[in-house]
Design a protein around this motif. Structure first.
Motif, PDB file in Angstrom:
ATOM      1  N   GLY A  21       0.857  -1.472  -0.026  1.00  0.00           N
ATOM      2  CA  GLY A  21       0.005  -0.027  -0.025  1.00  0.00           C
ATOM      3  C   GLY A  21       0.889   1.493  -0.094  1.00  0.00           C
ATOM      4  N   ASP A  22       2.269   1.228  -0.134  1.00  0.00           N
ATOM      5  CA  ASP A  22       3.197   2.511   0.217  1.00  0.00           C
ATOM      6  C   ASP A  22       3.434   2.740  -1.827  1.00  0.00           C
ATOM      7  N   PHE A  23       3.752   3.869  -1.748  1.00  0.00           N
ATOM      8  CA  PHE A  23       4.104   4.562  -2.584  1.00  0.00           C
ATOM      9  C   PHE A  23       5.455   5.456  -2.561  1.00  0.00           C
ATOM     10  N   TRP A  44       3.787   8.017   0.768  1.00  0.00           N
ATOM     11  CA  TRP A  44       2.949   7.668   1.139  1.00  0.00           C
ATOM     12  C   TRP A  44       3.278   5.837   1.805  1.00  0.00           C
ATOM     13  N   GLU A  45       4.104   6.436   2.968  1.00  0.00           N
ATOM     14  CA  GLU A  45       4.249   4.689   3.448  1.00  0.00           C
ATOM     15  C   GLU A  45       4.637   4.816   5.259  1.00  0.00           C
ATOM     16  N   LEU A  46       4.224   3.230   4.852  1.00  0.00           N
ATOM     17  CA  LEU A  46       3.862   2.920   6.567  1.00  0.00           C
ATOM     18  C   LEU A  46       5.102   2.245   7.645  1.00  0.00           C
ATOM     19  N   ARG A  47       5.000   2.573   8.314  1.00  0.00           N
ATOM     20  CA  ARG A  47       5.807   2.389   9.378  1.00  0.00           C
ATOM     21  C   ARG A  47       5.509   1.886  10.769  1.00  0.00           C
ATOM     22  N   LEU A  48       5.911   0.347  11.603  1.00  0.00           N
ATOM     23  CA  LEU A  48       5.671   0.207  12.037  1.00  0.00           C
ATOM     24  C   LEU A  48       6.077   0.113  13.205  1.00  0.00           C
ATOM     25  N   LEU A  53       6.166  -3.073   7.269  1.00  0.00           N
ATOM     26  CA  LEU A  53       5.647  -4.295   7.523  1.00  0.00           C
ATOM     27  C   LEU A  53       5.991  -5.209   6.065  1.00  0.00           C
ATOM     28  N   ASP A  54       5.266  -6.645   6.553  1.00  0.00           N
ATOM     29  CA  ASP A  54       5.503  -7.304   5.559  1.00  0.00           C
ATOM     30  C   ASP A  54       4.532  -7.741   5.238  1.00  0.00           C
ATOM     31  N   VAL A  55       3.759  -8.035   3.588  1.00  0.00           N
ATOM     32  CA  VAL A  55       2.639  -7.933   3.284  1.00  0.00           C
ATOM     33  C   VAL A  55       2.229  -9.841   2.977  1.00  0.00           C
ATOM     34  N   LEU A  56       0.814 -10.380   3.604  1.00  0.00           N
ATOM     35  CA  LEU A  56       0.362 -11.454   4.049  1.00  0.00           C
ATOM     36  C   LEU A  56      -0.372 -11.270   1.935  1.00  0.00           C
ATOM     37  N   GLU A  72       3.271  -7.513  11.535  1.00  0.00           N
ATOM     38  CA  GLU A  72       5.004  -6.754  11.822  1.00  0.00           C
ATOM     39  C   GLU A  72       6.053  -8.164  11.049  1.00  0.00           C
ATOM     40  N   PRO A  73       7.143  -7.503  11.013  1.00  0.00           N
ATOM     41  CA  PRO A  73       8.278  -8.050  10.478  1.00  0.00           C
ATOM     42  C   PRO A  73       8.846  -9.448  11.517  1.00  0.00           C
TER      43      PRO A  73
END
Length: 671
Positions: A21-23, A44-48, A53-56, A72-73
């Motif tokens: 979902g990032d770019f 637009w990048e998500l960080r936890l 994050l890893d993709v399911l 979460e990785p």
């Protein structure tokens, strides 16, 4: 690559991102959130807790929504994640993101969920050409909303980020959370776009003039039945993408029409919208009505050198970004197309044949007459009876104003680029067909038989003159064009197939054209090459000089069908439909021209749009050909199926038209 990105679109807005979902866009990378030719989010990048994050899983839902399932990785396959994140995204004149975090573990978690953002406000042409900005960016914050803005003289664009409960910096927003075991947290972020300072747009600007929801759209379209399951999937994909590409290009417009294609051409293109509407007539005839009215409303009324406009001409392109605003690209609407005007007349007549909508035909009579006048007065630059083109804005106007509109598309066999003014062969065919069709409308609806007779006489003269000057007896095909010195451009191209579609070809020439179109030089096994293999200018990955365009092959198949060459039409149709299954059942703008025997799978052109309007419409036109669908003068629907061996059974249920709704059923005679 298409299989590594997720694209969603609605109206004039679209988002292209990765499977998280990032770019994060580089200067010439067409990812991000775009609205009306401008990129409103470039990062637009998500960080936890600072980590990616890893993709399911990631998938689109309908065409304007997507869902991303992330975890979460852990850094090892031996440890399972205990935290999952779901991102649900919708695009509609901006973007809305719903977030859901779940703690699957047995310990409480302290979390920081951060979005890193930026907005470069790049014009789509700046993205395509890797150009730098000339204006000034700015940022401001108010309560739980942050504004990213850009100004250049009187031009302004803004992006408004609203995230209740988040902490903002100039480059990030962060939710700080404590998540107990088995707890679920939900949040939401709204991204609104603005075309003026501090005036964010609402989600939707118009009430739909056609079915808006996907279930409504599907319910209005015919239902397909076939034993070829891949064809069902391709049909479904085409109907979905047609719905997705509808948009409202004009302020306060009530008419939607198809944008040309994502990402580069999410804008009005006259020829693209008209050909797509033609392809879709047996399925969603309303698309032709709204397209015709929208283009008529923007028909040129004066000579304008900057826009390559003359009275009666139908537009080529409508752009709304910064470069068009400042005249660094042709100012909009731009009229640099010599084929959109005759195509307008062709679709106008075809629309009436399918729908019986005499009211629209009478309403658009002045526009149709003006289009004919343009062909005869302004389109014919030197009075030789052919429509030629040459830009009057040489700095930024299009050099080639046919459907193959790249600078080097009209090229002599020795690879010398033809000089303007140029009269391409297929445009003469379109003009011939337009004259014939407009004569029918004048005779049947406008009460002007004298005008109709004059148009028919003009069509006959054009047909004779065309055959005399374009036919190459030694090669057995028509020149692709006459150049500025009136020399034939004797290159073998797919354009000759459009001549069959228009009906300008005398019967005694058809066999020779068919031999070329279905021979190995032009037909790759997946479709017809734009320029034949074996010639000096041929390049399988040159935009118009060797690639395969689905709409081009479909129109050629329609031409073969018109002249009764059903077996050859089926051969092209099956090849193109077989290609669709290799690209997720969505035909792209263009394939590379490599022979099928060499690749086994079709190779997508590197920067092809997908979805792209007339590629989306191509399977629909092929279904019409396979089932032999034609309106009759008695307000009925002719069904004359001729199925290839690949298909045992094919039916369309509920085909809309002047007859109400009808079924078309075909059965292979040996199955």
């Amino acid at each position: 690559m298409p299989d590594q990105t997720i694209s969603i679109l609605q109206g004039s807005a679209f988002v292209v991102c990765d499977r998280r979902g990032d770019f994060r866009a580089s200067r010439d990378d067409a990812v991000g959130l775009f609205y009306r030719d401008v990129r409103h989010l470039s990062r637009w990048e998500l960080r936890l807790n600072g980590r990616q994050l890893d993709v399911l899983s990631a998938k689109t839902i309908e065409y304007d929504e997507a869902a991303f399932f992330l975890v979460e990785p852990t850094g090892t396959i031996y440890k399972n994640p205990s935290l999952s994140v779901i991102r649900r995204r919708e695009v509609a004149r901006g973007m809305r993101e719903e977030l859901e975090l779940q703690n699957h573990g047995i310990e409480p978690l302290q979390l920081e969920l951060t979005f890193l953002f930026d907005a470069d406000f790049a014009d789509i042409f700046e993205v395509k050409d890797g150009l730098n900005k000339k204006g000034t960016p700015y940022r401001s914050q108010r309560q739980d909303t942050l504004t990213l803005g850009y100004r250049r003289d009187g031009y302004c664009r803004e992006t408004h980020l609203r995230a209740p409960g988040a902490y903002f910096t100039d480059e990030s927003l962060t939710f700080r959370l404590t998540l107990e075991p088995r707890d679920v947290w939900q949040g939401e972020i709204e991204v609104a776009v603005a075309l003026a300072a501090d005036q964010p747009l609402g989600k939707r600007a118009h009430s739909p003039d056609m079915p808006a929801s996907l279930p409504q759209w599907f319910a209005a379209a015919p239902r397909i039945e076939t034993d070829w399951h891949d064809l069902k999937s391709t049909y479904r994909r085409s109907i979905i993408d047609l719905a997705a590409l509808r948009f409202y290009p004009y302020p306060d417009s009530s008419a939607s029409l198809p944008a040309a294609g994502l990402p580069w051409f999410m804008a009005v293109f006259g020829r693209d919208s008209l050909i797509t509407s033609y392809q879709a007539l047996p399925f969603v005839p309303e698309l032709a009505r709204t397209t015709l009215r929208a283009l008529a409303a923007q028909q040129a009324t004066a000579v304008d050198d900057m826009r390559d406009a003359e009275p009666g001409k139908i537009l080529h392109e409508l752009r709304l970004g910064e470069m068009a605003h400042f005249g660094e690209r042709p100012q909009s609407p731009y009229y640099g197309a010599a084929d959109s005007t005759p195509l307008f007349l062709i679709v106008l007549d075809e629309y009436e044949r399918w729908t019986g909508d005499a009211e629209t035909i009478r309403e658009l009579e002045p526009h149709a007459r003006a289009a004919v006048t343009w062909m005869q007065r302004y389109g014919d630059l030197d009075g030789d009876g052919f429509v030629e083109y040459e830009t009057r804005n040489p700095g930024i106007g299009l050099e080639n104003q046919c459907w193959k509109d790249s600078w080097n598309s009209i090229v002599h066999p020795d690879a010398t680029v033809a000089r303007t003014p140029i009269a391409t062969c297929e445009i003469q065919g379109y003009c011939y067909d337009a004259l014939r069709r407009t004569a029918r409308l004048a005779r049947s609806f406008w009460g002007d038989p004298a005008y109709a007779d004059a148009l028919d006489a003009d069509a006959e003269k054009l047909q004779r003159r065309f055959d005399q000057q374009f036919w190459l007896p030694d090669q057995g095909f028509y020149a692709v064009a006459l150049d500025g010195d009136k020399n034939p451009v004797a290159t073998l191209t797919s354009n000759i197939g459009h001549l069959l579609w228009s009906g300008i070809v005398p019967d005694d020439r058809v066999g020779s054209l068919v031999t070329h179109l279905c021979g190995e030089q032009l037909f790759s096994g997946w479709g017809v090459r734009t320029l034949a293999d074996g010639q000096r200018p041929y390049n399988p990955i040159e935009y118009h000089n060797g690639t395969i365009w689905p709409h081009d092959t479909a129109l050629i198949a329609a031409g073969l069908y018109r002249y009764g060459r059903r077996q050859e039409a089926n051969r092209l149709s099956v090849a193109l439909l077989e290609a669709a299954k290799h690209v997720g059942f969505r035909l792209p703008e263009a394939f590379a021209g490599y022979p099928r025997r060499a690749t086994d799978v079709p190779v997508v052109y590197p920067t092809a749009c997908s979805p792209q309007a007339w590629a989306t419409g191509a399977p629909l036109l092929l279904l019409r050909i396979l089932l032999g669908l034609e309106p009759t003068e008695e307000d009925g629907l002719q069904v004359d199926p001729y199925l290839p061996d690949r298909i045992g059974h094919l039916a369309l249920r509920g085909i809309p038209g002047r007859w109400g709704h009808a079924d078309a059923v075909g059965q292979h005679p040996t199955r």
